[in-house]
Design an enzyme around this catalytic site. Structure first.
Site, PDB file in Angstrom:
ATOM      1  N   GLU A 133       0.826  -1.214   0.000  1.00 28.75           N
ATOM      2  CA  GLU A 133       0.000   0.000   0.000  1.00 28.75           C
ATOM      3  C   GLU A 133       0.859   1.262   0.000  1.00 28.75           C
ATOM      4  OE1 GLU A 133      -2.929  -0.307  -0.909  1.00 28.75           O
ATOM      5  OE2 GLU A 133      -3.221  -2.424  -0.462  1.00 28.75           O
ATOM      6  N   CYS A 143       2.331  -4.680 -10.233  1.00 27.87           N
ATOM      7  CA  CYS A 143       3.431  -5.234 -11.015  1.00 27.87           C
ATOM      8  C   CYS A 143       3.022  -6.598 -11.573  1.00 27.87           C
ATOM      9  CB  CYS A 143       4.658  -5.374 -10.107  1.00 27.87           C
ATOM     10  SG  CYS A 143       6.130  -6.020 -10.926  1.00 27.87           S
ATOM     11  N   CYS A 167      10.494  -5.557  -6.678  1.00 22.92           N
ATOM     12  CA  CYS A 167      11.374  -6.139  -7.687  1.00 22.92           C
ATOM     13  C   CYS A 167      12.270  -5.032  -8.260  1.00 22.92           C
ATOM     14  CB  CYS A 167      10.550  -6.802  -8.791  1.00 22.92           C
ATOM     15  SG  CYS A 167       9.613  -5.636  -9.822  1.00 22.92           S
TER      16      CYS A 167
END
Length: 186
Positions: A133, A143, A167
């Site tokens: 969040e 993503c 990532c």
């Protein structure tokens, strides 16, 4: 001038160690100091008796109205069943590129699904949801990488599949938005 911070505001009772562990991973992931605060709210005004849940949109607006000096992001942590009108339930939500978000541990508990209690798993899921969040508040969208913490989570299994970090692609996006983060090796 004080350094900008991220503020995590709890509504309801949470163990201090639980909150401190969440604060630590948030600080590592976003490279901002984290303040923990206790909030007060009358949840009755957000309760929908027909759904027997709490309106996440209204609660998010309430949290967004809170102001803390030097805080660049505020996230409310709850233990109630949240919904938004178009979904049966949500784990949390945030204003994209905004100042605030909310997360609830209510549906992150094993006991909700008839499974044995697992406090370590609850903590891991909670960390992921809070980071997710807050990622939205920094401008990150969902993503496509299924192990990125910014991957959309419809079900608890989706949360469990993700790692606790952004990532490489999401870290790059944060940098584009002008935010330095601690890079994670994949």
């Amino acid at each position: 001038m004080n350094l900008p911070t991220i503020t995590l505001v709890t509504f309801g009772f949470f163990e201090q160690d639980f909150l401190e562990q969440i604060a630590r991973v948030v600080q590592i992931e976003f490279d901002y100091p984290v303040n923990l605060r206790e909030g007060r709210i009358d949840l009755g005004e957000f309760y929908d008796p027909a759904r027997r849940q709490y309106n996440g949109n209204s609660i998010l607006k309430f949290v967004d109205s809170m102001s803390f000096p030097d805080s660049i992001k505020t996230l409310g942590i709850f233990n109630v069943d949240l919904f938004i009108p178009i979904l049966t339930y949500i784990f949390g939500q945030a204003f994209l590129k905004g100042n605030s978000g909310i997360a609830s541990i209510y549906r992150l508990n094993n006991e909700r699904y008839g499974l044995p209690a697992n406090s370590e798993l609850l903590l891991d899921r909670s960390k992921k949801e809070v980071i997710h969040e807050l990622g939205h508040t920094f401008g990150l969208i969902h993503c496509e990488n299924p192990i990125c913490v910014m991957h959309s989570s419809t079900y608890l299994e989706d949360v469990d599949q993700k790692k606790m970090q952004l990532c490489h692609h999401c870290h790059e996006k944060l940098s584009e938005f002008g935010k330095n983060t601690n890079q994670v090796k994949e």
